[in-house]
Design a protein around this motif. Sequence first.
Motif, PDB file in Angstrom:
ATOM      1  N   TYR A  13       0.829  -1.199   0.000  1.00  0.00           N
ATOM      2  CA  TYR A  13       0.000   0.000   0.000  1.00  0.00           C
ATOM      3  C   TYR A  13       0.863   1.247   0.000  1.00  0.00           C
ATOM      4  N   ASP A  81      -9.230  -5.192   3.723  1.00  0.00           N
ATOM      5  CA  ASP A  81      -9.586  -4.308   2.615  1.00  0.00           C
ATOM      6  C   ASP A  81     -10.425  -3.128   3.115  1.00  0.00           C
ATOM      7  N   LEU A  84      -8.277  -0.518   4.985  1.00  0.00           N
ATOM      8  CA  LEU A  84      -7.440   0.282   4.095  1.00  0.00           C
ATOM      9  C   LEU A  84      -8.273   1.259   3.257  1.00  0.00           C
ATOM     10  N   VAL A  90      -4.317   6.216   3.246  1.00  0.00           N
ATOM     11  CA  VAL A  90      -3.955   5.198   2.261  1.00  0.00           C
ATOM     12  C   VAL A  90      -4.417   5.675   0.884  1.00  0.00           C
ATOM     13  N   ARG A  92      -3.478   4.059  -2.170  1.00  0.00           N
ATOM     14  CA  ARG A  92      -3.771   2.849  -2.960  1.00  0.00           C
ATOM     15  C   ARG A  92      -3.310   1.624  -2.170  1.00  0.00           C
ATOM     16  N   HIS A  93      -3.961   0.505  -2.452  1.00  0.00           N
ATOM     17  CA  HIS A  93      -3.486  -0.763  -1.868  1.00  0.00           C
ATOM     18  C   HIS A  93      -3.820  -1.905  -2.824  1.00  0.00           C
TER      19      HIS A  93
END
Length: 100
Positions: A13, A81, A84, A90, A92-93
Amino acid sequence: MAENGRHEYELVYILHPDMDEEGILALNERLGQIVQEQQGEVTTTELWGRRTLAYPIQKHFEGHYVLHRFLLPPEATGEIDRFLRLNENVLRHLMLRLDK
C-alpha cells in the motif's frame, strides 16, 4: 492451502506523502492487530520509504510504500480491505494471494 486453513497473502500500500514515521508505524501496528484479530499472522513487513509515483494519485506525486506478507483465513481479507479503504492516509493498496 497453507497451514490451518490460512493462505499466504502479500499486501502493498501507498500512504499519504505528508505522513511522518510515527504515523506510518502506528498504521502498520494497527494493521498487524487486525490481522491477529482475524486469526492471522504477519510474517514480513518492509517499509520501502518515500518514492515517486508512476502517475499522480489524488494530486500527489510521491507516497510512502509499505509491503506486508501474512497468513490469513480467506474470509478475513474483507476486513483488511475495509480498513485500508476507509483510512484517508492510504492512497492505494493491492492484496494478492501467493499460494494459489
